[in-house]
Design an enzyme around this catalytic site. Sequence first.
Site: not given
Lengths: 299, 299, 299, 299
Positions: C243-244
């Site tokens: 998610d980064a």
Amino acid sequence: MRVRRLVVTLSCPDRTGIVAAITGRLAGIGASITEAAYHADTAAGWFSTRQVVDRASVPGGADMLRAVVGQVAAQLEVPGGEPVRWRVRDTAATPRVVLLVSKESHCLHDLLGRMWGGELDMDVRAVVGNHDVLRPVAEAHGVPFHHVPFPARADDDEARTGRDAAFAQVAEIVDPHEPDAIVLARFMQVLTPGLCERWAGRAINIHHSFLPSFMGARPYHQAHARGVKLVGATCHYVTPDLDAGPIIEQDVSRVDHADTPEDMIRRGRDVEKLVLARGLRAHLEDRVQVHAGRTVVFR
Amino acid sequence: MRVRRLVVTLSCPDRTGIVAAITGRLAGIGASITEAAYHADTAAGWFSTRQVVDRASVPGGADMLRAVVGQVAAQLEVPGGEPVRWRVRDTAATPRVVLLVSKESHCLHDLLGRMWGGELDMDVRAVVGNHDVLRPVAEAHGVPFHHVPFPARADDDEARTGRDAAFAQVAEIVDPHEPDAIVLARFMQVLTPGLCERWAGRAINIHHSFLPSFMGARPYHQAHARGVKLVGATCHYVTPDLDAGPIIEQDVSRVDHADTPEDMIRRGRDVEKLVLARGLRAHLEDRVQVHAGRTVVFR
Amino acid sequence: MRVRRLVVTLSCPDRTGIVAAITGRLAGIGASITEAAYHADTAAGWFSTRQVVDRASVPGGADMLRAVVGQVAAQLEVPGGEPVRWRVRDTAATPRVVLLVSKESHCLHDLLGRMWGGELDMDVRAVVGNHDVLRPVAEAHGVPFHHVPFPARADDDEARTGRDAAFAQVAEIVDPHEPDAIVLARFMQVLTPGLCERWAGRAINIHHSFLPSFMGARPYHQAHARGVKLVGATCHYVTPDLDAGPIIEQDVSRVDHADTPEDMIRRGRDVEKLVLARGLRAHLEDRVQVHAGRTVVFR
Amino acid sequence: MRVRRLVVTLSCPDRTGIVAAITGRLAGIGASITEAAYHADTAAGWFSTRQVVDRASVPGGADMLRAVVGQVAAQLEVPGGEPVRWRVRDTAATPRVVLLVSKESHCLHDLLGRMWGGELDMDVRAVVGNHDVLRPVAEAHGVPFHHVPFPARADDDEARTGRDAAFAQVAEIVDPHEPDAIVLARFMQVLTPGLCERWAGRAINIHHSFLPSFMGARPYHQAHARGVKLVGATCHYVTPDLDAGPIIEQDVSRVDHADTPEDMIRRGRDVEKLVLARGLRAHLEDRVQVHAGRTVVFR
């Protein structure tokens, strides 16, 4: 501290090699470009660009850059074609603005607040009102207010003469400031054809509808009667053809069946403020170019 | 001219027949309801309503309505359950507000402009600043400004003692006004737990990010570093748990790769102004009810 | 009929004269530029550009353009600096895509519909599902579907081994297609570090929240519990750091207190579809460039 | 598993005590209300409500509820006034829908995908096309497709006769399904006055502009020529007065000077899909009521 920049805008008939010509010349004098935007309208055959140059990289400043860009522009001229338009502006000179208002305060207050807070780099030299209502708002922000009464709306000769005289008085206040923008911030009076021409490309209006919907009077009441689900606002250059000038910026706000015309007016005010502020900023930063009734607005 | 209304809000454990009980009693005294909204949070078992009554239809006014609603509320109590909460407010009384500010002017200026233009029905009694920067903005709008210096941020005992003393001084200015809302309009100081408790349900903050993204300091710089494509703002009630209070309103604005942190700050300001104004309006019009850390915001 | 174009992308350490160097060379071979975008990230000292050339203006086609751009790129190399990255793509070759899915159909259906309608110029070669649920959707659009079962989530060695084996099987299906994009269209499985590396810059995920809010599982339930007023979605490149990855596109949709988590999921789906479609289009049209964890997305 | 509900809608001349009358009767039979919405249009003197009742709380089901609501409705009749309108619908019966299409696939594909994924609770019984282009899309989703050719547009008698005959054939396909909605999903043909009347309140159109802007043909080309900064779409009930039917839903998407008419068409498609899906959902869930040419759309 504001960084000093030189803003170059140029538009001309489109053809191959324009960008190379411009950037080649700028690179040739060591100009450091910090922002650059280009648009070629293929259908219309028209090219537009905006380049921002770090002032520190051009020892000769705006004059030197004008000489260089002027030479490029001359090369780009097409015999018999639409003339090349270009300009170099030094951001060291704060743009001058005059605001025309009536009774509604929201746009006036918003613009003066942005000036006060340093968010909009402009010098509002005067506020002119056809009513005396907004004098306190202008004066609280240290801006001179001028009240120029207008005759009530009527279509007889007397009213027309009165309006022409009032507009002449407005022009006498406005023109000595040589403003970069004359903003109709909910002014509610239709400029004379003469002023439209004199202030062409500098007179900016905020219309309280999403044009071309609901042209003319009381757009929020029209919108309510039609049962639309969004209301909007439009910032555009003023032209003699009412509500048909080139559009600079638009936005909308959601409404629903529970909203009365008064609620729509209230919601619409927030859109008007934002759209006018964004449109005026784009104009003052030389981001807007007009061709064939449509705008290019470089982000 | 403002139409006078009585605003009834009530929330209680959910069960069948609540609406019938309330509207039956209101109909019984001939109260004319002009707006009504209901929400049953089935998962939480909690009911909320807001009813607006035409003052002219209730000869006995707010007192009479309080007697009636109080009786209904008593019937709705659940032994051992969470107590019923209710209130009747007469719109004849303009809500009192105190604003806490620091150096950034945009929210303060926007709220005072809405008051001046009659758009937000509120009486801003005082502005308190931890810097003296925004005095001219307050005073230009005829609102008294109080400067209460705060110690520089540091986590030693001395700084804490200084902050507590400064907050005590703020409270001495705020509390005598018995404000309906204490607005942290970009105040940049964290309320003490004591003030969070004393002002619970009345202290409103505007946070310059789309919470829960980018909690803490310099959210626009965080947003820029992460490369997000939208920046936002959040209006919420202040609780001791920083940046975690019940959210009243949020919105966002599009940004892109060309936006520096400074551009994001500028774009974000417009969102902050709008979100705070909308959130405060909802609060002052008794549209917001809180249960279990979440808000019901009746449109 | 699709107009054939050559898309040039180049990014390099920023310095004066890059645009002049590139456009000068392109003009030198008579290349007709139909779109051009530039971005200089001053803080990071990194320059990016995308130029679209009319294929008809370059007799030697992509190979000829590659030779020219390669020479320019060599000049722009900075000894010891980050290497110049560049590419020339001929739009005559339709990009190849593989989609990874689970049980939710909305993103898969939307992308295949855009392909069918000619709106997204791509060739979806295969759909791989960790469940067999969406086979009919793929096959109805004439795309082969492969079912690769994954072990239930658990963090023991057996589960990890099973996942690695399943991913190996997925890669065997995916890699022979040499896809320009591997799209995790609500795939719900975390790529192995090995695949993250192998598919770096080509694996695109749609996350069902407005990142960095609500990372991890069940973001709509998290959003409901927090009481936010907007839900969103994020399209990003997949990196080993969950998610980064660099964000390509985001958008939001308004929700309110009446929305259950299920309502939020439903409203969120429309945002997911749009955000994924926009992000994928940008990727396939070579509009996205990544530097230091952030994207430049040319419009 | 779908929870079974009874949806009550009622609209009538506004007066005091209506809500009490309705909710009192519902409480009297122990009906558990799970959603309730009210709207009083004070200016028009018209009241509307939508109540959702848990089917399990009403042993006698829809028939029992109809008896009760019918009695209330009878009491609310105003002699000589506009008649009360009311309805009770059991959600156990899936609404029936027929879609009319032409050549553009995006709306058809989107609606069928929402049906397939269980997101829109509807039974699309048939798709009718005036071209044979979209047959594969319908059939891939298991929906029968009917091709009814229409004559080319011309205003002579022969063309009119041909159109009337084609529409008669369409009606023969549509009417036996007794559809709750006839959706013109980019149908591009103007319904005959007779069908407008027969399908009044059930025929729903998606117009590819933000009405009332750009009525008539080629709205995106009109929008491009005018230089607007947003394009939109409008979902409305079909009435004999073209493009003037009551608006159910609208939305917009940002465009700029770089967008050609084709780009606007592409961006607009996403808005059309969303707006049509939202409008149709509202209609099928009995959220829309029409009075005096305007809609109430309960959220």
